[in-house]
Enzyme design. Structure first.
Site, PDB file in Angstrom:
ATOM      1  N   GLY A   1      37.485  28.481  53.426  1.00 13.61           N
ATOM      2  CA  GLY A   1      38.031  27.977  52.181  1.00 13.61           C
ATOM      3  C   GLY A   1      38.293  26.493  52.230  1.00 13.61           C
ATOM      4  O   GLY A   1      37.920  25.786  53.168  1.00 13.61           O
ATOM      5  N   GLY A   2      38.976  26.003  51.168  1.00 13.07           N
ATOM      6  CA  GLY A   2      39.213  24.580  51.045  1.00 13.07           C
ATOM      7  C   GLY A   2      40.150  24.034  52.104  1.00 13.07           C
ATOM      8  O   GLY A   2      40.062  22.868  52.462  1.00 13.07           O
TER       9      GLY A   2
ATOM     10  N   GLY B   1      41.063  25.979  55.147  1.00  7.52           N
ATOM     11  CA  GLY B   1      41.004  26.590  56.457  1.00  7.52           C
ATOM     12  C   GLY B   1      39.936  27.647  56.569  1.00  7.52           C
ATOM     13  O   GLY B   1      39.310  28.045  55.593  1.00  7.52           O
TER      14      GLY B   1
ATOM     15  N   VAL C   1      39.324  31.523  58.006  1.00 12.82           N
ATOM     16  CA  VAL C   1      40.087  32.733  58.294  1.00 12.82           C
ATOM     17  C   VAL C   1      39.289  33.599  59.255  1.00 12.82           C
ATOM     18  O   VAL C   1      38.101  33.865  59.038  1.00 12.82           O
ATOM     19  CB  VAL C   1      40.393  33.517  57.000  1.00 12.82           C
ATOM     20  CG1 VAL C   1      41.231  34.753  57.313  1.00 12.82           C
ATOM     21  CG2 VAL C   1      41.128  32.629  55.991  1.00 12.82           C
TER      22      VAL C   1
ATOM     23  N   LYS D   1      44.435  32.111  60.020  1.00 12.31           N
ATOM     24  CA  LYS D   1      43.924  31.035  59.182  1.00 12.31           C
ATOM     25  C   LYS D   1      44.165  29.701  59.887  1.00 12.31           C
ATOM     26  O   LYS D   1      45.316  29.314  60.128  1.00 12.31           O
ATOM     27  CB  LYS D   1      44.611  31.042  57.813  1.00 12.31           C
ATOM     28  CG  LYS D   1      44.076  29.988  56.863  1.00 12.31           C
ATOM     29  CD  LYS D   1      44.692  30.151  55.479  1.00 12.31           C
ATOM     30  CE  LYS D   1      44.119  29.142  54.510  1.00 12.31           C
ATOM     31  NZ  LYS D   1      44.684  29.292  53.159  1.00 12.31           N
TER      32      LYS D   1
ATOM     33  N   ASP E   1      45.780  30.577  42.157  1.00 14.31           N
ATOM     34  CA  ASP E   1      44.352  30.899  42.277  1.00 14.31           C
ATOM     35  C   ASP E   1      44.153  32.412  42.267  1.00 14.31           C
ATOM     36  O   ASP E   1      43.486  32.967  43.143  1.00 14.31           O
ATOM     37  CB  ASP E   1      43.780  30.284  43.555  1.00 14.31           C
ATOM     38  CG  ASP E   1      42.241  30.278  43.548  1.00 14.31           C
ATOM     39  OD1 ASP E   1      41.654  30.333  42.458  1.00 14.31           O
ATOM     40  OD2 ASP E   1      41.645  30.233  44.634  1.00 14.31           O
TER      41      ASP E   1
END
Length: 574
Positions: free
Chosen positions: A301-302, A304, A306, A321, A412
């Site tokens: 993701g933006g 980190g 996972v 994460k 989100d």
């Protein structure tokens, strides 16, 4: 009573009095029944208009007003009309009174053998009680009276209940009982009315009772802003005054009203306010020390990456994460995220276990959820039905409301951030861009908050996120689960989707045949203040599930492992 009945009969005779069989005054009796049915309709319209201003606030004054309206319009006036008309006809037949109007003498005429002389037919014969319980023995005659004196009122009662429910839209239905219970009392206390007169009164009453739902529906339900107003305007409890011998304590710092925590534990408050790293639970380690063994990467993701990992000390599977760039700002953001999530305690929110130093950066240790995302489930098995979508909405709305009560925004909410476990229970994950109060400056430069297809209009236009924007995103997610499409439809590029959201383009791909369509339209309103709150959504959806005989905590889908080992979603068990 007789004066009121004479006026009603005179008006009815003016409106409808053809010189045809069965007679002008018989037709006028039908018209009088139709005029009488307008009184309950007027009462329901008054209640619907009153709720435009009071919403769902049923205090002593509101209930008293509804009770008075019900007594006057569904019991008092109809009872006066029916009994007064019957008494007038009896008095005319006995020669002790006369009908109003210049054509009153026609009541002594016979228009057809079916009725005979109108005065004898309308003013004579048995009353309702005698006709029903003391039959003359003629089966055809008894069936006629039973249908007219029992069947017609029962059908009218059905439409009276529908009128009451229409007047009580977007709120609890129990106050509407006052309206139709008054009607039941009116029917019960009208057993002394002449049976012949009552049949024609009910023949006129029933069509108006059916059509009466239309003006009540045109009044419309109260706006969501009115329904939600009691929650926003509820006064805050006043602190007790300090003892007179001691200096007054400084007033507690007031938080923004939208995010005021409710019953936050002292330890959680300390956790959120501490400027440094979060306190570690017993047995955890601040430097990792090889405690977490990574198995496979789950996502990127933006902020980190996972990983699925194993806690070597406790032997459990966790989600790890790890920040991409372990600089000071990113580490501070991770610590704030951990403090925010540690305050949220809800069975359908991902849980935070630890915050550790890994060789490649700061790592957030979270609950690992087996299963698959809602987006994958919808792609695999198709859209959900109304029961499954209702469970999804109620559960996720409760999870978001719990986060909001702790001052945490998700920002989100989307189908890929809802994980369905093997039992089909949904869980809200990835608070990676969540904020607690005071964290508005912790946004990376150029970082877009939210996903374009599921971002609220005000967020896309640059306004701060709020609980209303989380509620919009959740409604968009539910709409996707029901239809398979984002509510604004799909765009060729993320930038085009973002521009459509910023322009507040109307939703175009809603599930029109769903029972949730009305609530979805309200929840996806472009104006945040007009949207129902999450608590209102939970109440509405759980009410639907209860009426359907379903519980809100049931499965949304059932995840079963096939032979190949990859999980797949199955429809929920009914």
């Amino acid at each position: 009573m007789n004066a009121f009945a004479d006026w009603l009969l005179s008006l009815a005779h003016t409106l409808l009095s053809p010189g045809l069989c069965p007679g002008d005054w018989v037709w006028s009796t039908v018209a009088a029944g139709a005029l009488t049915a307008l009184f309950p309709v007027a009462g329901a319209v008054l209640v619907a208009l009153m709720r435009k201003f009071t919403g769902n606030r049923y205090d002593t004054g509101t209930i008293s007003a509804i009770s008075v309206i019900a007594f006057v319009f569904t019991f008092g006036l109809p009872w006066l009309a029916f009994n007064g008309i019957s008494s007038t006809y009896r008095a005319v037949r006995q020669g002790t009174a006369s009908l109003p109007g210049a054509d009153s003498g026609t009541i002594f005429r016979e228009y057809c053998s079916l009725i005979g002389v109108q005065s004898d037919y309308l003013g004579g014969g048995q009353n309702i009680f005698e006709t029903i319980f003391y039959s003359s023995g003629n089966v055809l005659s008894y069936g006629y009276y039973l249908g007219g004196l029992v069947g017609l009122p029962l059908v009218a009662l059905l439409f009276m209940i529908l009128q009451a429910r229409t007047a009580m839209r977007r709120g609890p239905k129990w106050p509407g009982r006052l309206l139709w219970v008054g009607f039941v009392l009116f029917v019960a206390f009208s057993v002394g009315v002449s049976a012949n007169t009552a049949v024609f009164l009910w023949l006129g009453f029933l069509p108006v009772a059916m059509l009466g739902i239309i003006p009540i529906a045109l009044v419309g339900p109260p706006a969501w802003v009115v329904i939600n107003r009691p929650e926003r305007e509820r006064p805050e409890p006043r602190p007790e005054p300090p003892p007179p011998v001691e200096p007054p304590a400084p007033p507690p710092q007031q938080q923004p009203k939208q995010y005021t925590p409710t019953a936050v534990a002292p330890a959680a408050q300390q956790l959120a306010a501490a400027p440094g790293p979060i306190p570690m639970p017993p047995g955890s380690t601040a430097n990792g020390g090889g405690r977490y063994r990574r198995i496979k990467r789950l996502g990127h993701g933006g902020f980190g990456t996972v990983w699925q990992a194993v806690d070597n000390q406790l032997g459990r599977t966790v989600a790890l994460k790890i920040a991409h760039a372990p600089d000071r700002d990113t580490e501070e953001r991770m610590r704030r995220e951990a403090r925010a999530l540690a305050m949220v305690n809800h069975p359908n929110c991902v849980r935070v276990y630890d915050l550790v130093e890994e060789p490649d950066g700061l790592a957030l240790v979270m609950e690992y959820l087996e299963g698959q995302s809602l987006a994958t489930a919808v792609d695999t098995i198709g859209p959900l039905d109304d029961i499954a979508a209702g469970r999804l909405w109620a559960t996720m709305a409760g999870a978001l409301a719990a986060a909001h009560e702790k001052g945490v925004l998700h920002r989100d909410v989307k189908p890929s951030n809802v994980i369905l476990d093997p039992q089909g229970i949904p869980h809200l994950i990835d608070f990676g861009i969540a904020r607690s109060r005071g964290d508005s400056t912790m946004t990376a430069t150029g970082m877009m908050i939210g996903t374009p297809d599921f971002v609220a209009p005000e967020q896309a236009a640059g306004a701060p996120a709020s609980p209303a924007s989380d509620a919009w995103q959740l409604a968009a997610t539910v709409s996707y689960a029901l239809s398979g499409y984002p509510p604004r439809g799909t765009r060729e590029t993320p930038m085009a989707a973002l521009m459509a959201a910023a322009r507040a383009e109307p939703v175009s791909r809603l599930p029109q045949r769903s029972v949730h369509a009305r609530l979805l339209i309200a929840s996806l309103d472009n104006e945040p203040r007009r949207r129902p709150t999450l608590h209102t959504v939970v109440r509405e959806v759980e009410g639907f599930l209860a009426r359907s005989g379903k519980s809100a905590d049931g499965p949304v889908t059932r995840i079963v492992p096939p032979v190949g080992g990859t999980t797949r979603a199955m429809p929920p068990r009914r």
